[in-house]
Write an enzyme that holds these catalytic residues in place. Structure first.
Site, mmCIF file in Angstrom:
data_model
loop_
_atom_site.group_PDB
_atom_site.id
_atom_site.type_symbol
_atom_site.label_atom_id
_atom_site.label_comp_id
_atom_site.label_asym_id
_atom_site.label_seq_id
_atom_site.Cartn_x
_atom_site.Cartn_y
_atom_site.Cartn_z
ATOM 1 N N CYS A 165 5.509 26.582 -26.050
ATOM 2 C CA CYS A 165 4.587 27.116 -25.396
ATOM 3 C C CYS A 165 5.625 28.040 -24.460
ATOM 4 C CB CYS A 165 3.393 27.125 -24.704
ATOM 5 S SG CYS A 165 2.207 26.569 -25.429
ATOM 6 N N CYS A 215 1.991 23.336 -14.314
ATOM 7 C CA CYS A 215 1.753 23.851 -12.797
ATOM 8 C C CYS A 215 0.091 23.813 -12.259
ATOM 9 C CB CYS A 215 2.717 25.012 -12.413
ATOM 10 S SG CYS A 215 1.958 26.577 -13.024
ATOM 11 N N PRO A 269 7.594 33.469 -20.334
ATOM 12 C CA PRO A 269 8.460 33.820 -20.150
ATOM 13 C C PRO A 269 10.135 33.621 -20.864
ATOM 14 C CG PRO A 269 7.816 33.439 -17.837
ATOM 15 C CD PRO A 269 6.806 33.129 -18.575
ATOM 16 N N GLY A 270 10.567 32.257 -21.003
ATOM 17 C CA GLY A 270 11.082 31.846 -20.685
ATOM 18 C C GLY A 270 11.801 30.570 -20.083
HETATM 19 C C1 LIG Z 1 2.857 28.016 -18.999
HETATM 20 S S1 LIG Z 1 2.904 29.314 -19.698
HETATM 21 C C2 LIG Z 1 4.672 29.127 -20.112
HETATM 22 C C3 LIG Z 1 5.838 29.077 -19.583
HETATM 23 C C4 LIG Z 1 6.556 28.891 -20.110
HETATM 24 N N1 LIG Z 1 7.299 27.200 -20.115
HETATM 25 C C5 LIG Z 1 7.889 28.829 -18.583
HETATM 26 O O1 LIG Z 1 8.953 27.517 -18.314
HETATM 27 O O2 LIG Z 1 8.815 30.173 -18.094
HETATM 28 C C6 LIG Z 1 2.517 28.937 -21.317
HETATM 29 C C7 LIG Z 1 3.144 29.936 -22.262
HETATM 30 O O3 LIG Z 1 1.745 29.525 -24.033
HETATM 31 C C8 LIG Z 1 1.975 30.178 -24.684
HETATM 32 N N2 LIG Z 1 0.876 30.073 -25.274
HETATM 33 C C9 LIG Z 1 -0.532 29.060 -25.310
HETATM 34 N N3 LIG Z 1 -0.936 28.676 -26.447
HETATM 35 C C10 LIG Z 1 -0.429 28.773 -27.489
HETATM 36 C C11 LIG Z 1 -0.441 28.266 -28.556
HETATM 37 N N4 LIG Z 1 -0.947 28.070 -28.404
HETATM 38 N N5 LIG Z 1 1.114 28.427 -29.140
HETATM 39 C C12 LIG Z 1 2.341 28.882 -28.385
HETATM 40 N N6 LIG Z 1 1.591 29.527 -27.064
HETATM 41 C C13 LIG Z 1 1.344 29.551 -26.510
HETATM 42 C C14 LIG Z 1 1.263 31.406 -23.472
HETATM 43 O O4 LIG Z 1 0.593 32.629 -23.513
HETATM 44 C C15 LIG Z 1 2.376 31.558 -22.223
HETATM 45 O O5 LIG Z 1 2.836 32.020 -22.399
#
Ligand SMILES: C[S@@+](CC[C@H](N)C(=O)[O-])C[C@H]1O[C@@H](n2cnc3c(N)ncnc32)[C@H](O)[C@@H]1O
Length: 500
Positions: free
Chosen positions: A254, A387, A257-258
Site C-alpha cells: 500500500c 500510524c 505517497p511512497g
Molecule cells: C497509510 S497509506 C501508505 C503510506 C505509504 N506507505 C508511505 O509511507 O508513503 C495507505 C495507502 O494504501 C492505499 N491502499 C488502500 N487499500 C489498498 C489496496 N487494497 N491495495 C493497494 N493500496 C491500497 C491507500 O490508497 C493509501 O495510499
C-alpha cells in the site's frame, strides 16, 4: 461515473483566473502585481484543500493530511497555501460565526463556502493588500459588516483579542530529515545541511538526521531535488525494520505517497526490485512522482489492488519481503495532521458509533491485507505498520492473524530491540511489537514484523549494512534449504486444504 452538470448559478460563480499573456498580468482588465497574482492562486488552492479536509472530517473519513494534500505535486505555492489552510482552520469557528452573524453570504457564494472562509480570514486577519478576484471583491464590499460581527463576538465571549478565542497547541516536535542515499551519502548531506541548520544524526536510524523544532526545510534545494525526504522518525523505522538486502525482490503493498517505497529502494542500494502497489488513482500519481524524485530506478509502480496480486503468480515467486502499511485511522499522527484544528476535534476522546464502525472497517481490511501478505510463498519477512494508536488496528490485527501466520511458518520477530516502548500486552509476543508514543514521541506508530526461515540478525545496524546473519554461511545455506523444503510442503498442504 457521469459528472454532475453545473447549475447556471455555479457556472456564474466560477471565476476566470487572471491572464498572464504577453507579459501582461491582469484580472478583469486590471494589472496585477506578482504578489497579488500568487495570493489569488494560493487562496483558490487553499480552498480546494480545505474542502477535501472538511468533507473528510464531517464524514470521519481518513483523508490525506493537510500537509500531504498541500505538498502534493499539484499545488504551486505550497508554503503560502499551507499557512493559509492552517490559519483559516485555526480561526474557523470565529469565521463561521462572523459570516453567520453578518448574513452576507448569498446562495451563489454559499456554494463556495471554503473560498469564502479563506477570503474572510485574509480580510479580517491576513493580508488584505493582495486581495483581488471576484470572491474577494464581494467580501471586501461587506468588510464593515464582517468587522462589526467580529467586534460583537468578542464582546459576547467577554474577551478583548481574537487570540483569546483560539486554543494554543504545543507541537514542539523535532524535525526529521531522511537522507536519500541513492543520491547522496549521509555524511555529505549532514555537512551540507550543517552550514545552515543545527543538524545531528539520529541515534537509531543511520540515514536519519534530526533538526530542532520549527526548522523549516520545505523549500530547501535538497528537498526539492529528492536528496533528502522530510520523513518522521517513526515512519523511517518501518522500512529500516524490514531491512531488505540489495538484490532482493520486495513488495510495498500500500505504497502511496511512497516515502517508505523509496526508503526501501535506498536500503537496497537501488539493486533488486521494489514492487510498489497503490489502489487509489490520484495517490498513484503521487507515488510515481516520489519515485521519480528519489531517482529510485529499481521501483516498479503498479496501479492495482494489493489483494489482486496472486501469491501463486510466478511474477511474485521471488518476493522475499513485504512492507504492509495499509490505510488506517491516522489517529497517531493527529497532531501532525493538525486534526485538533478540525471541527470534529471538539468531540475528541469520545468514540461514537460512526468512529467505531469506521475503525472496524479499517481493521477488517488490515486483517485481509495481512493474511494476503502471509500467503506469498518465498516471503521471509513481513512488516505491518500503522500510524494509529488504536488496539483494534494494531495488536488485535496481529493477534487474529497469529495462528494463520504460525501455520505458514512465521513467527513474530523483535522489531528494533533498542526501542523502549513496546506493544500492548494483549497478545502473546507483545514485547516484540513496537509502539511510539503520541505524547512523548509526538506521533503514535505501530510496527510488527513476522519472519520465517531461521533466526536472522534484525538489528538496525545489520539491516543497514546488508548483513544477513551472524551464523556461518554453510550452516545458514543448509538450514535455509531445509526450511524451504519444509515450507513448500507445508504451503502446498495448506493451499490444497483451502481449495477443498
Ligand atoms: C497509510 S497509506 C501508505 C503510506 C505509504 N506507505 C508511505 O509511507 O508513503 C495507505 C495507502 O494504501 C492505499 N491502499 C488502500 N487499500 C489498498 C489496496 N487494497 N491495495 C493497494 N493500496 C491500497 C491507500 O490508497 C493509501 O495510499
Amino acid at each position: 461515473m457521469r459528472r454532475r452538470k453545473k447549475s447556471k448559478s455555479e457556472n456564474a460563480a466560477a471565476e476566470k483566473p487572471p491572464n498572464k499573456s504577453a507579459g501582461t498580468k491582469s484580472l478583469a482588465g486590471k494589472r496585477l502585481t506578482n504578489a497579488q497574482r500568487s495570493a489569488y492562486f494560493s487562496r483558490r488552492e487553499a480552498a480546494k484543500v480545505l474542502r477535501t479536509v472538511l468533507q473528510g472530517d464531517s464524514r470521519r473519513l481518513a483523508v490525506a493530511s493537510i500537509k500531504s494534500l498541500v505538498y502534493g505535486p499539484s499545488v504551486r505555492n505550497k508554503r503560502a497555501t499551507y499557512a493559509l489552510v492552517c490559519e483559516t482552520l485555526k480561526h474557523l469557528s470565529i469565521i463561521k460565526d462572523v459570516l453567520g452573524a453578518s448574513n452576507v453570504l448569498t446562495g451563489k457564494w454559499k456554494r463556495q463556502e471554503e473560498l469564502m472562509y479563506i477570503v474572510t480570514y485574509d480580510i479580517l486577519f491576513g493580508q488584505e493588500d493582495a486581495l483581488v478576484g471576484d470572491a474577494e471583491k464581494f467580501l471586501l464590499l461587506r468588510k464593515v459588516a464582517l468587522q462589526s460581527a467580529l467586534a460583537r463576538l468578542l464582546v459576547r465571549r467577554g474577551v478583548k483579542k481574537v487570540n483569546e478565542l483560539i486554543t494554543p497547541h504545543d507541537s514542539q516536535k523535532c524535525r526529521y530529515v531522511r537522507v536519500n542515499t541513492l543520491k547522496m551519502d549521509v555524511d555529505s548531506a549532514l555537512i551540507e545541511l550543517m552550514k545552515q541548520y543545527k543538524v545531528v544524526k539520529d541515534d537509531m536510524i543511520p540515514d536519519l538526521l534530526v533538526c530542532p523544532p520549527g526548522t523549516d526545510l520545505h523549500d530547501h534545494p535538497f528537498v526539492k531535488t529528492g536528496i533528502v525526504f522530510l520523513q518522521g522518525k517513526a515512519s523511517s523505522m518501518v522500512a529500516a525494520s524490514l531491512g531488505p538486502k540489495p538484490g532482493w525482490e520486495v513488495i510495498d503493498a500500500c505504497a502511496a505517497p511512497g516515502n517508505k517505497t523509496v526508503h526501501l529502494a535506498a536500503l537496497m542500494n537501488g539493486k533488486g526490485k521494489v514492487i510498489a502497489c497503490e489502489l487509489d488513482k490520484g495517490r498513484f500519481k503521487y507515488l510515481k512522482h516520489t519515485v521519480e524524485l528519489a531517482g529510485a530506478t529499481n521501483v516498479h509502480v503498479m496501479h492495482d489492488d494489493f489483494l489482486n496480486l496472486s501469491p501463486e503468480d510466478p511474477l511474485y515467486s521471488k518476493v522475499r519481503a513485504i512492507l504492509l502499511d495499509p490505510s488506517c485511522s491516522g489517529s497517531g499522527t493527529a497532531l501532525d495532521r493538525l486534526d485538533h484544528l478540525l471541527p470534529s476535534s471538539a468531540n475528541a476522546g469520545t468514540h461514537d458509533a460512526l468512529d467505531m464502525d469506521r475503525l472496524q472497517k479499517l481493521a477488517n481490511f488490515q486483517k485481509k491485507a495481512l493474511e494476503h501478505a502471509l500467503r506469498f510463498p518465498a516471503v521471509e519477512r513481513i512488516v505491518y505498520s500503522t500510524c494509529s494508536i488504536h488496539q483494534i488496528e494494531n495488536e488485535d490485527v496481529i493477534s487474529s492473524l497469529l495462528p494463520f501466520a504460525t501455520s505458514c511458518g512465521f513467527e513474530l520477530e523483535m522489531v528494533l530491540p533498542q526501542w523502549p516502548h513496546r506493544g500492548l500486552p494483549v497478545v502473546a509476543g507483545s514485547e516484540k511489537l513496537l509502539r511510539t508514543d503520541p505524547v512523548k514521541d509526538k506521533e503514535g506508530f505501530f510496527i510488527a514484523m513476522f519472519a520465517r526461515a531461521g533466526k536472522e540478525d534484525h538489528s538496525v545496524k545489520s539491516q543497514m549494512e546488508g548483513n544477513t546473519s551472524s551464523r556461518p554461511r554453510r550452516t545458514r545455506r543448509r538450514s535455509n534449504l531445509f526450511f524451504k523444503m519444509f515450507r513448500t510442503m507445508r504451503y502446498a498442504k495448506l493451499y490444497s486444504a483451502k481449495k477443498r
